[in-house]
Design a protein around this motif. Structure first.
Motif, PDB file in Angstrom:
ATOM      1  N   ILE A  69      23.835  -7.684 -32.892  1.00 27.62           N
ATOM      2  CA  ILE A  69      24.490  -8.984 -33.038  1.00 27.62           C
ATOM      3  C   ILE A  69      24.071  -9.884 -31.891  1.00 27.62           C
ATOM      4  O   ILE A  69      24.109  -9.476 -30.727  1.00 27.62           O
ATOM      5  CB  ILE A  69      26.021  -8.836 -33.082  1.00 27.62           C
ATOM      6  N   SER A  70      23.682 -11.114 -32.237  1.00 32.38           N
ATOM      7  CA  SER A  70      23.305 -12.096 -31.223  1.00 32.38           C
ATOM      8  C   SER A  70      23.669 -13.482 -31.721  1.00 32.38           C
ATOM      9  O   SER A  70      23.278 -13.875 -32.829  1.00 32.38           O
ATOM     10  CB  SER A  70      21.795 -12.023 -30.943  1.00 32.38           C
ATOM     11  N   GLY A  71      24.423 -14.224 -30.909  1.00 31.72           N
ATOM     12  CA  GLY A  71      24.728 -15.617 -31.224  1.00 31.72           C
ATOM     13  C   GLY A  71      25.391 -15.849 -32.564  1.00 31.72           C
ATOM     14  O   GLY A  71      25.065 -16.803 -33.252  1.00 31.72           O
ATOM     15  N   GLY A  72      26.295 -14.992 -32.982  1.00 29.95           N
ATOM     16  CA  GLY A  72      26.983 -15.172 -34.257  1.00 29.95           C
ATOM     17  C   GLY A  72      26.178 -14.741 -35.463  1.00 29.95           C
ATOM     18  O   GLY A  72      26.553 -14.982 -36.607  1.00 29.95           O
ATOM     19  N   THR A  73      25.051 -14.104 -35.230  1.00 32.72           N
ATOM     20  CA  THR A  73      24.197 -13.618 -36.318  1.00 32.72           C
ATOM     21  C   THR A  73      24.087 -12.104 -36.233  1.00 32.72           C
ATOM     22  O   THR A  73      23.906 -11.549 -35.146  1.00 32.72           O
ATOM     23  CB  THR A  73      22.788 -14.247 -36.243  1.00 32.72           C
ATOM     24  N   LEU A  74      24.204 -11.456 -37.388  1.00 33.89           N
ATOM     25  CA  LEU A  74      24.021 -10.012 -37.468  1.00 33.89           C
ATOM     26  C   LEU A  74      22.604  -9.751 -37.947  1.00 33.89           C
ATOM     27  O   LEU A  74      22.195 -10.238 -38.998  1.00 33.89           O
ATOM     28  CB  LEU A  74      25.033  -9.393 -38.437  1.00 33.89           C
ATOM     29  N   TYR A  75      21.854  -9.022 -37.151  1.00 31.04           N
ATOM     30  CA  TYR A  75      20.489  -8.615 -37.502  1.00 31.04           C
ATOM     31  C   TYR A  75      20.533  -7.150 -37.898  1.00 31.04           C
ATOM     32  O   TYR A  75      21.299  -6.379 -37.334  1.00 31.04           O
ATOM     33  CB  TYR A  75      19.545  -8.784 -36.311  1.00 31.04           C
ATOM     34  N   GLY A  76      19.709  -6.775 -38.839  1.00 28.33           N
ATOM     35  CA  GLY A  76      19.622  -5.391 -39.247  1.00 28.33           C
ATOM     36  C   GLY A  76      18.187  -5.033 -39.570  1.00 28.33           C
ATOM     37  O   GLY A  76      17.324  -5.902 -39.662  1.00 28.33           O
ATOM     38  N   VAL A  77      17.943  -3.756 -39.725  1.00 29.44           N
ATOM     39  CA  VAL A  77      16.644  -3.272 -40.185  1.00 29.44           C
ATOM     40  C   VAL A  77      16.881  -2.658 -41.554  1.00 29.44           C
ATOM     41  O   VAL A  77      17.726  -1.783 -41.712  1.00 29.44           O
ATOM     42  CB  VAL A  77      16.039  -2.244 -39.213  1.00 29.44           C
ATOM     43  N   ASP A  78      16.147  -3.159 -42.558  1.00 30.24           N
ATOM     44  CA  ASP A  78      16.346  -2.652 -43.917  1.00 30.24           C
ATOM     45  C   ASP A  78      15.480  -1.428 -44.182  1.00 30.24           C
ATOM     46  O   ASP A  78      14.732  -0.977 -43.316  1.00 30.24           O
ATOM     47  CB  ASP A  78      16.132  -3.760 -44.954  1.00 30.24           C
TER      48      ASP A  78
END
Length: 156
Positions: A69-78
């Protein structure tokens, strides 16, 4: 010569098991299960026997293997080893946006740089604000590396 003593503190179990990747935002701990399902739990209410919020997970259509999570965004690896992202307040709306070329297994962000452990077990990186679906990952360090984390307290 001065004597140097290293003091270790044992790890303590903080929640029920079953997650492979975690990220914290506010008072919520987000996790990824072995089935690539996103789950969450309140940090204030978490115990070694409390369950992960799986009913909420049924509303999330994106499967991921790792999160950050960074700056209100959730990043993931699909499952295709690409970085995907979604605003935290729109997790359930899907589909998440694919934002990188394939080849990574976990990610961490520091400033405007996204670092990743690669499928080749190296550390790769690129500029987050310039990252696109076909932007090549640049090798930052050789492995073997299986996962990566950057201490967010040091965020520039």
């Amino acid at each position: 010569a001065a004597s140097r003593t290293t003091r270790t503190t044992p790890w303590q179990v903080a929640s029920a098991g079953g997650v492979r990747s975690i990220a914290i935002h506010g008072g919520t701990l987000y996790g990824v299960t072995a089935e690539r399902t996103l789950v969450r739990q309140s940090l204030a209410e978490m115990t070694v026997s409390s369950d992960w919020a799986s009913s909420w997970a049924d509303e999330v259509s994106q499967e991921v293997t790792s999160i950050f999570i960074s700056g209100g965004t959730l990043y993931g690896v699909d499952s295709s080893h690409r970085v995907v992202k979604t605003p935290l307040d729109k997790i359930e709306e899907g589909p998440w946006e694919v934002v990188s070329a394939p080849g990574v297994t976990s990610v961490s962000i520091y400033g405007d740089t996204i670092y990743a452990s690669s499928t080749e077990r190296t550390i790769v990186k690129q500029t987050l604000s310039k990252m696109e679906k076909d932007t090549a990952w640049i090798t930052a360090a050789k492995g073997p590396v299986m996962s990566i984390a950057v201490l967010s307290m040091l965020e520039p």
